[in-house]
Every structure is written in structure tokens, then in C-alpha cells.
Design a protein around this motif. Structure first.
Motif, PDB file in Angstrom:
ATOM      1  N   SER A 185       0.857  -1.183   0.000  1.00 59.24           N
ATOM      2  CA  SER A 185       0.000   0.000   0.000  1.00 59.24           C
ATOM      3  C   SER A 185       0.898   1.240   0.000  1.00 59.24           C
ATOM      4  CB  SER A 185      -0.932   0.012   1.210  1.00 59.24           C
ATOM      5  OG  SER A 185      -0.172   0.008   2.409  1.00 59.24           O
ATOM      6  N   PRO A 186       0.560   2.261  -0.784  1.00 60.76           N
ATOM      7  CA  PRO A 186       1.416   3.446  -0.900  1.00 60.76           C
ATOM      8  C   PRO A 186       1.147   4.486   0.176  1.00 60.76           C
ATOM      9  CG  PRO A 186      -0.397   3.629  -2.426  1.00 60.76           C
ATOM     10  CD  PRO A 186      -0.580   2.311  -1.712  1.00 60.76           C
ATOM     11  N   SER A 187       1.214   4.057   1.428  1.00 62.02           N
ATOM     12  CA  SER A 187       0.999   4.980   2.533  1.00 62.02           C
ATOM     13  C   SER A 187       2.303   5.556   3.059  1.00 62.02           C
ATOM     14  CB  SER A 187       0.239   4.276   3.670  1.00 62.02           C
ATOM     15  OG  SER A 187       0.886   3.083   4.055  1.00 62.02           O
ATOM     16  N   ASP A 221      -3.799   0.874  -3.744  1.00 62.50           N
ATOM     17  CA  ASP A 221      -4.184   2.244  -3.388  1.00 62.50           C
ATOM     18  C   ASP A 221      -5.696   2.438  -3.400  1.00 62.50           C
ATOM     19  OD1 ASP A 221      -4.476   1.999  -6.124  1.00 62.50           O
ATOM     20  OD2 ASP A 221      -3.564   3.916  -6.616  1.00 62.50           O
ATOM     21  N   ARG A 278      -5.564   7.022   2.618  1.00 61.05           N
ATOM     22  CA  ARG A 278      -4.317   6.587   3.247  1.00 61.05           C
ATOM     23  C   ARG A 278      -3.128   6.630   2.282  1.00 61.05           C
ATOM     24  NH1 ARG A 278      -3.734   1.596   4.560  1.00 61.05           N
ATOM     25  NH2 ARG A 278      -2.226   2.018   6.199  1.00 61.05           N
ATOM     26  N   SER A 279      -3.390   6.885   1.019  1.00 65.69           N
ATOM     27  CA  SER A 279      -2.315   6.900   0.025  1.00 65.69           C
ATOM     28  C   SER A 279      -1.589   8.236   0.060  1.00 65.69           C
ATOM     29  CB  SER A 279      -2.886   6.641  -1.369  1.00 65.69           C
ATOM     30  OG  SER A 279      -3.468   5.347  -1.444  1.00 65.69           O
ATOM     31  N   GLY A 281       3.654   5.427  -4.134  1.00 69.89           N
ATOM     32  CA  GLY A 281       3.607   4.242  -4.988  1.00 69.89           C
ATOM     33  C   GLY A 281       4.751   4.221  -5.978  1.00 69.89           C
ATOM     34  N   TRP A 337      -2.401  -0.866 -10.667  1.00 65.47           N
ATOM     35  CA  TRP A 337      -2.832   0.087  -9.637  1.00 65.47           C
ATOM     36  C   TRP A 337      -4.302  -0.171  -9.345  1.00 65.47           C
ATOM     37  CZ3 TRP A 337       0.527   3.920  -7.710  1.00 65.47           C
ATOM     38  CH2 TRP A 337       1.748   4.037  -8.377  1.00 65.47           C
ATOM     39  N   HIS A 382      -6.559   1.719  -8.131  1.00 63.29           N
ATOM     40  CA  HIS A 382      -7.493   2.798  -8.456  1.00 63.29           C
ATOM     41  C   HIS A 382      -7.994   2.711  -9.903  1.00 63.29           C
ATOM     42  CE1 HIS A 382      -3.800   4.873 -10.000  1.00 63.29           C
ATOM     43  NE2 HIS A 382      -4.671   5.353 -10.881  1.00 63.29           N
TER      44      HIS A 382
END
Length: 306
Positions: free
Chosen positions: A15-17, A48, A53-54, A59, A79, A81
């Protein structure tokens, strides 16, 4: 005549957090070697779907870090999204099969509910038989079938969970209009043909839920292997929430060597700090899932927490 084993399809789905930290590198190495050492494919997906939270640019940063560490993935980078229509289609299938229902409950209403293994509220079924008078659906929940979900984890052993009793009906479409992780990951793995999921043990509580969803959607269940997570000197899991340091800026060979040590692979000392191009061939030739510690947590050889 025996059937020829089908090469596995594995994946890594961060996850890209935030930037990639050492705990995630360990999970990536385990999933990569499990697939590659068996002649299989390894996919990369950025999860994502939880947009709030991204972190912008995280990412792309994770992708660059993985490439610098010597990871090579098959097929295009995915991705989440970009896959929202696929989640909507899966939800429509479940709705047609009467396996989802609208829920009017708020977090405040569920604040006193018992907790599931991952800390989420154990849903008491308030809206399962219909919405309370005068209230509208805020979210959509999966109607969990009764019975125990059983599976054999390739690292942790035999597992069993009564999802209906231990978790209750869980959310698939959130009140903020976002699709939940459980639905997205099941749909994504099926679409990519993933046959094995190798990830951290912190995601073990999600597995029975995902298997229940797979059954409801008539899609195959992959093999699962949950690796121990990396913890700091105080026993706290390395994570973005605990402000674990990014591996960017650290020597690539050191990071990869230490990850192999955490996975019980015992790389030779002469590989410590060697270029990643020298470490990967050894790791692929000597990979053993059986050598991975059958524990919930491991400590890194050096400080990766700050």
C-alpha cells in the motif's frame, strides 16, 4: 504418468501509505523467491484502493526502490485505483446472489462491539434482516455463511476460523464510497491468476474472510504462506504507522542480505554487503520455505526502526 507441476504465480501488493521499509522488503523477498525459485511468475500491484491513506508519490517511490533492489516483475504494474469497475462488478454478482446487504450502522454504534482478531468490530448482525425504520444504507456488508473456514498455511500450519462467529458480516463497500480491501484483493488476485499468496502474518486474520469471498464468487483459492513480521527491539512491528525508516539510502546489498537472514535462509557471510546482482543468484538457488521461522515475529540483524 504424473502431471507436470504448474509454475506458480505470486505477487507483492504494498500500500502506498509511505516509502518502502524493511518489514515490507522481507515480505517482498519471500514472495519473490517462492515464485521465482519454482520457475513461476511474480506480479506487482500497488494497493491504493484506500485513497485517504495513500501518500502522493509513495507508490512510484516503492516501485523505484524495488527495481533498485533487483526485483523484476512480470506483466504490467497494476494500480487498484484503475480497477474500480471490476470491484463494482463483483459486488453486483454478490448482490444478485443475495450475499450482500445494506447497513446503516455507524462506527459510534459499533464502538462497544467485541473485537475481531485484527481489531475491527465484530459485527452483531444489526441490519442483516433489514434496515431499521427510517434509516438508509451507508455501507454494504458481505453475508457470511455459517461454518468454519479451514486452510493449511505453508508456514504457520493448519488454520481454522468461524468467520460468522469471530468476525461477523464484514464491509465490502464503505460508507465513504470506497471498496474495502477484502473485496479488492480477492478480485485482483483472481483476475491476475495468482496461485500463491506469500505475505506477512499481520494479514493472516484476513485470510479466512478472503477464502469465504472466493467461495461466494466461485473463484479459486490460492495457496497461502504467512511470513513472520519484523519487529524492533521493543517487539513492535516495523510499519509506516510506527515510523519505520525507509530503506532508501541504505546499502542495497545490506538490505537484501538482512532480509534473507530474517527469512531463515542463512546466506554466507561473504555476501553481506555484496551487490544485489551477486546475492539474488544465491538466494534463488538456495531458497527454502521450510527454513522460514515458524514464528509470528523475527528481529532484524540491525536497527531498521528509525
Amino acid at each position: 504418468m504424473q502431471d507436470t507441476p504448474v509454475p506458480p504465480v505470486g505477487r507483492f501488493a504494498p500500500s502506498p501509505s509511505g516509502p518502502l521499509h524493511f518489514g515490507s522488503v522481507v515480505a517482498a523477498v519471500g514472495s519473490y523467491l517462492s515464485a521465482r525459485a519454482a520457475g513461476g511468475r511474480w506480479l506487482l500491484r500497488i494497493e491504493d484502493v484506500d485513497a485517504p491513506r495513500s501518500v502522493p508519490g509513495a507508490g512510484e517511490g516503492i516501485v523505484r526502490t524495488l527495481a533498485r533492489l533487483g526485483f523484476e516483475w512480470d506483466g504490467p504494474l497494476v494500480w487498484q485505483h484503475e480497477r474500480l469497475p471490476d470491484y463494482a462488478e463483483a459486488l453486483a454478482v454478490l448482490r444478485a446472489r443475495n450475499r450482500v446487504y445494506g447497513c446503516a450502522c455507524t462506527r459510534k454504534m459499533l464502538a462497544g462491539a467485541p473485537r475481531a482478531a485484527d481489531g475491527s468490530a465484530r459485527y452483531p448482525g444489526t441490519c442483516r434482516t433489514g434496515l431499521p425504520a427510517g434509516q438508509a444504507a451507508r455501507a454494504w456488508r458481505f453475508a457470511v455463511a455459517p461454518g468454519v473456514v479451514r486452510f493449511v498455511d505453508r508456514v504457520q500450519g493448519e488454520m481454522a476460523e468461524d468467520v460468522a462467529a469471530d468476525v461477523g458480516d464484514f464491509v465490502l463497500l464503505r460508507a465513504d464510497g470506497l471498496y474495502a480491501y477484502q473485496l479488492a484483493v480477492v478480485v485482483d488476485d483472481a483476475a491476475a491468476g495468482v496461485t500463491e499468496v506469500v505475505r506477512g502474518i499481520d494479514l493472516l486474520p484476513s485470510t479466512a474472510r478472503q477464502i469465504a469471498l472466493q467461495a461466494a464468487l466461485d473463484i479459486p483459492t490460492p495457496r497461502y504462506a504467512h511470513l513472520p513480521v519484523v519487529v524492533d527491539a521493543y517487539g513492535q512491528k516495523l510499519s509506516k504507522q510506527s515510523l519505520a525508516r525507509a530503506v532508501d539510502g541504505l546499502p542495497d546489498g545490506q538490505v537484501l542480505f538482512d532480509a534473507l537472514c530474517c527469512l531463515g535462509q542463512a546466506p554466507p557471510a561473504e555476501l553481506a554487503g555484496a551487490p544485489v546482482a551477486h546475492i539474488w543468484p544465491w538466494a534463488l538457488a538456495h531458497w527454502s520455505l521450510e527454513a522460514v521461522p515458524r514464528t509470528a515475529a523475527v528481529h532484524a540483524r540491525r536497527d531498521y526502526d528509525r
